[in-house]
Design a protein around this motif. Sequence first.
Motif, short mmCIF file in Angstrom:
data_model
loop_
_atom_site.label_atom_id
_atom_site.label_comp_id
_atom_site.label_asym_id
_atom_site.label_seq_id
_atom_site.Cartn_x
_atom_site.Cartn_y
_atom_site.Cartn_z
N GLN A 1 89.59 14.95 7.50
CA GLN A 1 90.77 14.62 8.27
C GLN A 1 91.06 13.13 8.19
O GLN A 1 90.17 12.32 8.04
CB GLN A 1 90.56 14.97 9.76
N SER B 1 82.21 18.08 16.90
CA SER B 1 83.60 18.35 16.51
C SER B 1 84.48 17.12 16.72
O SER B 1 85.34 16.79 15.90
CB SER B 1 84.16 19.53 17.32
N LYS B 2 84.24 16.43 17.83
CA LYS B 2 85.01 15.22 18.10
C LYS B 2 84.61 14.10 17.13
O LYS B 2 85.44 13.30 16.71
CB LYS B 2 84.81 14.80 19.55
N GLU C 1 82.76 23.07 11.83
CA GLU C 1 82.52 22.93 13.26
C GLU C 1 83.36 23.90 14.08
O GLU C 1 82.92 24.41 15.11
CB GLU C 1 82.79 21.49 13.70
N SER D 1 94.22 14.06 12.86
CA SER D 1 93.48 14.44 14.05
C SER D 1 94.37 14.46 15.29
O SER D 1 93.98 14.98 16.32
CB SER D 1 92.29 13.50 14.26
N VAL E 1 83.91 14.47 14.07
CA VAL E 1 84.55 14.69 12.76
C VAL E 1 86.07 14.69 12.88
O VAL E 1 86.76 15.06 11.93
CB VAL E 1 84.05 15.99 12.09
N LEU F 1 88.21 16.08 15.47
CA LEU F 1 88.94 17.02 16.31
C LEU F 1 89.09 16.43 17.71
O LEU F 1 88.16 15.80 18.23
CB LEU F 1 88.22 18.37 16.38
N GLN G 1 84.57 15.07 5.69
CA GLN G 1 85.06 14.79 7.03
C GLN G 1 86.41 15.45 7.23
O GLN G 1 86.75 15.85 8.34
CB GLN G 1 85.16 13.28 7.24
N TRP H 1 84.21 19.64 6.98
CA TRP H 1 83.36 19.65 8.16
C TRP H 1 84.09 20.10 9.42
O TRP H 1 83.50 20.70 10.30
CB TRP H 1 82.76 18.25 8.38
N GLN H 2 85.37 19.81 9.52
CA GLN H 2 86.10 20.29 10.70
C GLN H 2 86.11 21.82 10.73
O GLN H 2 85.89 22.42 11.79
CB GLN H 2 87.53 19.75 10.71
N SER H 3 86.35 22.43 9.60
CA SER H 3 86.34 23.90 9.55
C SER H 3 84.97 24.45 9.89
O SER H 3 84.84 25.46 10.60
CB SER H 3 86.77 24.38 8.16
N GLN I 1 93.23 26.72 10.60
CA GLN I 1 92.18 26.26 11.50
C GLN I 1 92.08 27.15 12.74
O GLN I 1 90.99 27.44 13.22
CB GLN I 1 92.44 24.81 11.92
#
Length: 256
Positions: free
Chosen positions: A38, A214-215, A190, A43, A217, A219, A36, A186-188, A51
Amino acid sequence: MNSTTHADQMKQIAVMVMAATVLATNPAISQTQANQGQTTMGSQQALSQKQQAIAPIAAAVAIGEVAQLNAALNQGLDAGLTVSDTKEILVQLYAYTGFPRSLNALGELMKVVDARKQRGVQDAPGRNPETPIPTGKELLAVGTANQTKLSGAPVRGPLFEFAPAIDEYLKTHLFGDIFARDNLDWQSRELATVGALAAMTGVESQLQSHIRISKNVGLTAAQLRSVADVLAERGQPQAAQRARSAIEQVEAAAGR
């Protein structure tokens, strides 16, 4: 008063030690948190330079713009992406842009890394995946769990009933084989997906879906708008507009 403060500090230390022990003895928990990628505090912050570098790379891959890709790869490595990070981004993109684009991009990355070495630039190699990827029914279970977590709910629908093979491929390969690899959070992943889809035409529904993911995870809408800003700054104004439009539609649908 001083004794109360000291006691509070000791309690905080004890909680931290207990949390560390839980993570150390439960690799599945620590791996989930690593994927995840973050914390709640993270966030709320602006995207890091690393990023910000991801979406322009993905967008250039999606449209096959080699000159833009070369520049984006150099900017990404300068921003702190490791060679492993960058390779993983390009490998994942084959699921969204096709093998030819991904293979061409990996070939360009090889040239970029070699040219940088010749200039005396030593890029950090990064790390390979550490957690073994399961197979068979276990892979399907992992992929299904990842897909559900990313999407916020089990993914079903007439399309998957009409073509069950694509449902299995998504669960076992994309969300299993690829998203279970733990050398990229996962943020990267997405950010890469959003960058690629924003650069492509005719995939608006998928782009909106990945804005929502994205949200999920961690962002924020503000961070995603900054992705659009970066795309515009790096010579991708149409991708930037598509990203902004998708964000607005997702936000509107959420009633915000």
